[in-house]
Motif scaffolding. Sequence first.
Motif, mmCIF file in Angstrom:
data_model
loop_
_atom_site.group_PDB
_atom_site.id
_atom_site.type_symbol
_atom_site.label_atom_id
_atom_site.label_comp_id
_atom_site.label_asym_id
_atom_site.label_seq_id
_atom_site.Cartn_x
_atom_site.Cartn_y
_atom_site.Cartn_z
ATOM 1 N N VAL A 73 25.284 -15.848 -20.706
ATOM 2 C CA VAL A 73 25.596 -14.430 -20.933
ATOM 3 C C VAL A 73 27.151 -14.166 -20.120
ATOM 4 N N THR A 74 27.994 -13.740 -20.776
ATOM 5 C CA THR A 74 29.336 -13.716 -20.261
ATOM 6 C C THR A 74 29.532 -12.033 -19.953
ATOM 7 N N VAL A 75 30.142 -11.984 -18.690
ATOM 8 C CA VAL A 75 30.383 -10.479 -18.525
ATOM 9 C C VAL A 75 32.121 -10.236 -18.056
ATOM 10 N N SER A 76 32.409 -9.021 -18.084
ATOM 11 C CA SER A 76 33.788 -8.842 -17.640
ATOM 12 C C SER A 76 33.596 -8.081 -16.438
ATOM 13 N N ALA A 77 34.061 -8.573 -15.177
ATOM 14 C CA ALA A 77 33.445 -7.717 -13.996
ATOM 15 C C ALA A 77 34.535 -8.170 -12.858
ATOM 16 N N ASP A 78 34.461 -7.747 -11.702
ATOM 17 C CA ASP A 78 35.004 -8.140 -10.546
ATOM 18 C C ASP A 78 34.008 -9.026 -10.055
ATOM 19 N N ILE A 79 34.347 -10.310 -9.747
ATOM 20 C CA ILE A 79 33.536 -11.405 -9.278
ATOM 21 C C ILE A 79 33.096 -11.262 -8.045
ATOM 22 N N TYR A 80 34.014 -10.904 -7.077
ATOM 23 C CA TYR A 80 33.967 -10.751 -5.869
ATOM 24 C C TYR A 80 33.020 -9.465 -5.208
ATOM 25 N N ARG A 81 33.580 -8.536 -5.883
ATOM 26 C CA ARG A 81 32.596 -7.191 -5.864
ATOM 27 C C ARG A 81 31.202 -7.301 -6.392
ATOM 28 N N ILE A 82 31.064 -8.023 -7.253
ATOM 29 C CA ILE A 82 29.533 -8.055 -7.898
ATOM 30 C C ILE A 82 28.850 -9.018 -6.897
ATOM 31 N N GLN A 128 31.402 1.961 -10.864
ATOM 32 C CA GLN A 128 32.746 1.789 -11.447
ATOM 33 C C GLN A 128 32.844 0.536 -12.143
ATOM 34 N N HIS A 129 31.944 -0.235 -12.441
ATOM 35 C CA HIS A 129 31.807 -1.120 -13.594
ATOM 36 C C HIS A 129 30.891 -0.534 -14.807
ATOM 37 N N ASP A 130 30.824 0.947 -14.744
ATOM 38 C CA ASP A 130 30.022 1.491 -15.889
ATOM 39 C C ASP A 130 28.667 1.052 -16.036
ATOM 40 N N GLY A 131 28.117 0.619 -14.818
ATOM 41 C CA GLY A 131 26.769 0.076 -14.869
ATOM 42 C C GLY A 131 26.065 1.102 -13.823
ATOM 43 N N THR A 132 24.624 0.445 -13.656
ATOM 44 C CA THR A 132 23.819 1.425 -12.857
ATOM 45 C C THR A 132 22.950 0.469 -11.868
ATOM 46 N N LEU A 133 22.753 1.207 -10.609
ATOM 47 C CA LEU A 133 21.804 0.355 -9.594
ATOM 48 C C LEU A 133 20.771 1.305 -8.979
ATOM 49 N N PHE A 134 19.714 0.980 -9.340
ATOM 50 C CA PHE A 134 18.448 1.729 -8.773
ATOM 51 C C PHE A 134 17.216 0.845 -8.328
ATOM 52 N N VAL A 135 16.120 1.619 -7.933
ATOM 53 C CA VAL A 135 15.001 0.720 -7.400
ATOM 54 C C VAL A 135 13.936 1.347 -7.834
ATOM 55 N N THR A 136 12.808 0.627 -8.076
ATOM 56 C CA THR A 136 11.446 1.309 -8.202
ATOM 57 C C THR A 136 10.443 0.439 -7.207
ATOM 58 N N SER A 137 9.648 1.338 -6.571
ATOM 59 C CA SER A 137 9.084 0.964 -5.442
ATOM 60 C C SER A 137 7.697 1.680 -5.253
ATOM 61 N N GLN A 138 6.655 0.893 -4.821
ATOM 62 C CA GLN A 138 5.297 1.579 -4.163
ATOM 63 C C GLN A 138 5.115 1.466 -2.766
ATOM 64 N N LEU A 139 4.789 2.325 -1.898
ATOM 65 C CA LEU A 139 4.524 2.013 -0.502
ATOM 66 C C LEU A 139 3.505 0.774 -0.625
ATOM 67 N N THR A 196 39.440 -0.844 -5.101
ATOM 68 C CA THR A 196 40.117 -1.532 -6.374
ATOM 69 C C THR A 196 39.135 -2.559 -7.025
ATOM 70 N N ILE A 197 38.974 -2.420 -8.458
ATOM 71 C CA ILE A 197 38.023 -3.260 -9.248
ATOM 72 C C ILE A 197 38.993 -4.261 -10.063
ATOM 73 N N HIS A 198 39.114 -5.788 -10.061
ATOM 74 C CA HIS A 198 39.758 -6.437 -10.781
ATOM 75 C C HIS A 198 38.706 -7.457 -11.705
ATOM 76 N N LYS A 199 38.910 -7.055 -13.036
ATOM 77 C CA LYS A 199 37.676 -7.490 -13.741
ATOM 78 C C LYS A 199 38.428 -8.859 -14.109
ATOM 79 N N GLU A 200 37.428 -9.897 -14.482
ATOM 80 C CA GLU A 200 37.852 -11.105 -15.141
ATOM 81 C C GLU A 200 36.331 -11.562 -16.084
ATOM 82 N N GLU A 201 36.551 -12.395 -16.959
ATOM 83 C CA GLU A 201 35.147 -12.687 -17.695
ATOM 84 C C GLU A 201 34.484 -14.037 -16.958
ATOM 85 N N PHE A 202 33.433 -14.069 -16.741
ATOM 86 C CA PHE A 202 32.806 -15.178 -16.160
ATOM 87 C C PHE A 202 31.264 -15.184 -16.734
ATOM 88 N N GLU A 203 30.841 -16.615 -16.660
ATOM 89 C CA GLU A 203 29.452 -16.895 -17.038
ATOM 90 C C GLU A 203 28.038 -16.021 -15.986
#
Length: 245
Positions: free
Chosen positions: A132-141, A220-231, A94-101
């Motif tokens: 910057v204000t976002v609308s997201a599940d503060i605990y999940r983020i 689930q927040h319509d965002g992306t999570l990725f990594v850039t890396s070099q050994l 479950t995702i419960h969105k709220e606005e926060f800074e």
Amino acid sequence: MALENSLLFIHSQEAIKSRDEFLSIASHELKTPLTSLTLQNQMRIRQLEKGDQSVLQESKFRRMIEADDRQLRRINRLIDDMLDIARIRAERLTIHKEEFEFCSFVSDVIERFTPQMESAGCDVTVALTNSVTVSADIYRIEQVIVNLLTNAMKFGAGKPIKIEVTKNSYKVSLLVHDKGPGIDSKDVDRIFQRFERAVTGREISGLGLGLYISRQIVEQHDGTLFVTSQLGEGSTFVMELPLNA
């Protein structure tokens, strides 16, 4: 049909191997803090039975409670990860969105996490954008941010960590840079899968679930999570959240 059956057999064997590896890792990860708690309590009981009252001295008692609390939080986190996997598979995360800074929120999370990063010998640098204000599940983020900071500490112990927040007209980005060993290009996608890690279980503790759960939360927040890396040059994990979510 023979080819399809062969492929199905191979996939089933890989799934069984992955499951067995997970069970082995989970058993080890849960047993380690439980063993520590058990040994500590047995030692205290023996001291009290011998009439040794030093165990009740305030400073010593406080250290024992703090050590117990760390082990209990570790157990709770492992259990939470396993429960989240079940929720994701059942599509009940479950995702419960709220606005926060966002920037002040990130600062608060970092501040609460600073003692752990300092104990790992990590010098932390923070660079934040304007409000910057976002609308997201503060605990999940927060769960995602803690996972990223924990990874940076594990793989970059004793080395600096840089945390940045940037934004443009449509998204805000959190970047966590570490100076750890880096990730081989062939492992970049794999580390976001269930029970997968870029190193063996003996090298780094954990269930190999954190990044998988984090990506599911961000998506689930319509965002992306990725990594850039070099050994040999460290890694940068990036979480992007839309501003119109």
